[in-house]
Design a protein around this motif. Structure first.
Motif, PDB file in Angstrom:
ATOM      1  N   ARG A  36      43.411  38.621  22.185  1.00  0.00           N
ATOM      2  CA  ARG A  36      43.575  39.991  21.697  1.00  0.00           C
ATOM      3  C   ARG A  36      42.230  40.691  21.678  1.00  0.00           C
ATOM      4  N   MET A  37      42.233  41.941  22.193  1.00  0.00           N
ATOM      5  CA  MET A  37      40.991  42.697  22.308  1.00  0.00           C
ATOM      6  C   MET A  37      41.089  44.025  21.579  1.00  0.00           C
ATOM      7  N   ASN A  38      39.923  44.498  21.137  1.00  0.00           N
ATOM      8  CA  ASN A  38      39.816  45.845  20.585  1.00  0.00           C
ATOM      9  C   ASN A  38      38.352  46.260  20.663  1.00  0.00           C
ATOM     10  N   SER A  39      38.119  47.488  21.056  1.00  0.00           N
ATOM     11  CA  SER A  39      36.769  48.056  21.104  1.00  0.00           C
ATOM     12  C   SER A  39      35.788  47.186  21.891  1.00  0.00           C
ATOM     13  N   GLY A  40      36.266  46.631  23.013  1.00  0.00           N
ATOM     14  CA  GLY A  40      35.393  45.872  23.896  1.00  0.00           C
ATOM     15  C   GLY A  40      35.077  44.467  23.447  1.00  0.00           C
ATOM     16  N   GLN A  41      35.769  43.982  22.414  1.00  0.00           N
ATOM     17  CA  GLN A  41      35.499  42.654  21.893  1.00  0.00           C
ATOM     18  C   GLN A  41      36.790  41.853  21.760  1.00  0.00           C
ATOM     19  N   ILE A  42      36.673  40.530  21.825  1.00  0.00           N
ATOM     20  CA  ILE A  42      37.812  39.663  21.550  1.00  0.00           C
ATOM     21  C   ILE A  42      37.917  39.499  20.042  1.00  0.00           C
ATOM     22  N   ILE A  43      39.065  39.885  19.492  1.00  0.00           N
ATOM     23  CA  ILE A  43      39.243  39.781  18.041  1.00  0.00           C
ATOM     24  C   ILE A  43      40.020  38.522  17.656  1.00  0.00           C
ATOM     25  N   SER A  44      40.726  37.927  18.621  1.00  0.00           N
ATOM     26  CA  SER A  44      41.354  36.627  18.367  1.00  0.00           C
ATOM     27  C   SER A  44      41.664  35.956  19.695  1.00  0.00           C
ATOM     28  N   ASN A  45      41.666  34.633  19.654  1.00  0.00           N
ATOM     29  CA  ASN A  45      41.940  33.829  20.849  1.00  0.00           C
ATOM     30  C   ASN A  45      42.719  32.615  20.374  1.00  0.00           C
ATOM     31  N   THR A  46      44.018  32.630  20.610  1.00  0.00           N
ATOM     32  CA  THR A  46      44.883  31.597  20.040  1.00  0.00           C
ATOM     33  C   THR A  46      45.697  30.905  21.127  1.00  0.00           C
ATOM     34  N   VAL A  47      46.164  29.706  20.804  1.00  0.00           N
ATOM     35  CA  VAL A  47      47.023  28.921  21.694  1.00  0.00           C
ATOM     36  C   VAL A  47      48.406  28.854  21.070  1.00  0.00           C
ATOM     37  N   ASN A  48      49.424  29.160  21.858  1.00  0.00           N
ATOM     38  CA  ASN A  48      50.790  29.076  21.349  1.00  0.00           C
ATOM     39  C   ASN A  48      51.221  27.619  21.212  1.00  0.00           C
ATOM     40  N   PRO A  49      51.601  27.174  20.024  1.00  0.00           N
ATOM     41  CA  PRO A  49      52.083  25.801  19.873  1.00  0.00           C
ATOM     42  C   PRO A  49      53.397  25.570  20.602  1.00  0.00           C
ATOM     43  N   VAL A  50      54.204  26.630  20.693  1.00  0.00           N
ATOM     44  CA  VAL A  50      55.473  26.582  21.418  1.00  0.00           C
ATOM     45  C   VAL A  50      55.564  27.842  22.271  1.00  0.00           C
ATOM     46  N   ARG A  51      55.876  27.662  23.541  1.00  0.00           N
ATOM     47  CA  ARG A  51      56.023  28.799  24.443  1.00  0.00           C
ATOM     48  C   ARG A  51      57.498  29.112  24.646  1.00  0.00           C
ATOM     49  N   LYS A  52      57.830  30.394  24.595  1.00  0.00           N
ATOM     50  CA  LYS A  52      59.203  30.810  24.867  1.00  0.00           C
ATOM     51  C   LYS A  52      59.409  30.957  26.371  1.00  0.00           C
ATOM     52  N   ARG A  53      60.661  30.797  26.797  1.00  0.00           N
ATOM     53  CA  ARG A  53      61.016  31.147  28.160  1.00  0.00           C
ATOM     54  C   ARG A  53      60.954  32.672  28.273  1.00  0.00           C
ATOM     55  N   ALA A  54      60.613  33.145  29.453  1.00  0.00           N
ATOM     56  CA  ALA A  54      60.420  34.581  29.639  1.00  0.00           C
ATOM     57  C   ALA A  54      61.659  35.381  29.253  1.00  0.00           C
ATOM     58  N   ARG A  55      62.818  34.842  29.526  1.00  0.00           N
ATOM     59  CA  ARG A  55      64.054  35.587  29.237  1.00  0.00           C
ATOM     60  C   ARG A  55      64.371  35.641  27.738  1.00  0.00           C
ATOM     61  N   ASP A  56      63.645  34.851  26.933  1.00  0.00           N
ATOM     62  CA  ASP A  56      63.926  34.792  25.497  1.00  0.00           C
ATOM     63  C   ASP A  56      62.877  35.525  24.654  1.00  0.00           C
ATOM     64  N   ILE A  57      61.882  36.132  25.294  1.00  0.00           N
ATOM     65  CA  ILE A  57      60.821  36.768  24.518  1.00  0.00           C
ATOM     66  C   ILE A  57      61.315  38.052  23.859  1.00  0.00           C
ATOM     67  N   SER A  58      60.616  38.459  22.795  1.00  0.00           N
ATOM     68  CA  SER A  58      60.895  39.746  22.170  1.00  0.00           C
ATOM     69  C   SER A  58      60.472  40.853  23.137  1.00  0.00           C
ATOM     70  N   TRP A  59      60.960  42.057  22.909  1.00  0.00           N
ATOM     71  CA  TRP A  59      60.586  43.166  23.787  1.00  0.00           C
ATOM     72  C   TRP A  59      60.141  44.355  22.978  1.00  0.00           C
ATOM     73  N   SER A  60      59.014  44.920  23.386  1.00  0.00           N
ATOM     74  CA  SER A  60      58.481  46.078  22.653  1.00  0.00           C
ATOM     75  C   SER A  60      57.793  47.011  23.617  1.00  0.00           C
TER      76      SER A  60
END
Length: 232
Positions: free
Chosen positions: A208-232
């Motif tokens: 995650r980035m904001n104002s030219g900097q990385i504000i967080s860098n995380t690893v997903n413990p569980v990955r969703k299938r693309a068809r199951d992701i939330s949508w926004s």
């Protein structure tokens, strides 16, 4: 692996300095699907451009599998992009006077070890459309051609700049499912920049980035299938 250390990028125009990247350090492992999130102006597009060699850094280093990309000459960087990188953009950038098959063959022709184009057409569900022209296809179908063209040269990394930005949810999830399956099947490193937080749910790594900097860098413990992701 891609490793960035203290990367900065400053633009100057009309006497105004803009710091697009401010000391960014980051590692992305081979075979990872990484998603870079951030609002407009956060620096995510600039980050993608300097990692891929479409733009130069102001300072800092970028190393890919032992090669110092920030020390490459223009000729060396052009060769690196041509032989090892693939790009997928929000705009499909297809050749309107070429068929689906011909558009994809262009990608295969610039690769050192290209994939079989007919097999690839079947893989992305385009075989029956291979003799159609881009203007005869839907937006989702055109983006699939763009993905297949990028993959045809068998790149080590694929960079995706808002690849679903002009598509509806159904077509977007179809495109993301193809990217996820290609990442898993071929082990291709895929880097996606987006403002859609739902896409992060299918990634190995979320930056995650904001104002030219990385504000967080995380690893997903569980990955969703693309068809199951939330949508926004």
């Amino acid at each position: 692996m891609i490793k960035l250390t203290d990367v900065t990028k400053t633009y100057e125009a009309g006497g105004v300095r803009t710091e697009a990247l401010k000391g960014v350090s980051l590692e992305i492992e081979d075979g990872e699907l990484a998603v870079i999130l951030g609002p407009s102006g956060s620096g995510k597009s600039t980050l993608l451009n300097v990692i891929s060699g479409l733009d130069t850094v102001t300072s800092g280093s970028i190393i890919y599998n032992g090669n110092e990309l920030t020390e490459f000459s223009d000729t060396e960087m052009t060769r690196f992009r041509r032989e090892q990188l693939g790009f997928i953009f929000q705009q499909y950038n297809l050749f309107p006077n070429l068929t689906v098959l011909e558009n994809i063959q262009i990608g295969a022709e610039i690769g050192n070890e290209p994939l079989n184009v007919e097999e690839l057409l079947k893989r992305v569900g385009l075989y029956d459309l291979r003799n159609k022209y881009p203007w005869q296809l839907s937006g989702g179908e055109q983006q699939r051609v763009s993905i297949a063209r990028s993959l045809a040269k068998n790149p080590e990394i694929i960079f995706c700049d808002e690849p679903t930005g002009s598509l509806d949810e159904e077509n977007s999830k179809q495109i993301l499912a193809i990217l996820q399956e290609l990442n898993e099947e071929f082990g291709t490193m895929i880097i996606v920049i987006t403002h859609n937080t739902g896409i992060a749910e299918m990634a190995h790594k979320v930056i995650r980035m904001n104002s030219g900097q990385i504000i967080s860098n995380t690893v997903n413990p569980v990955r969703k299938r693309a068809r199951d992701i939330s949508w926004s």
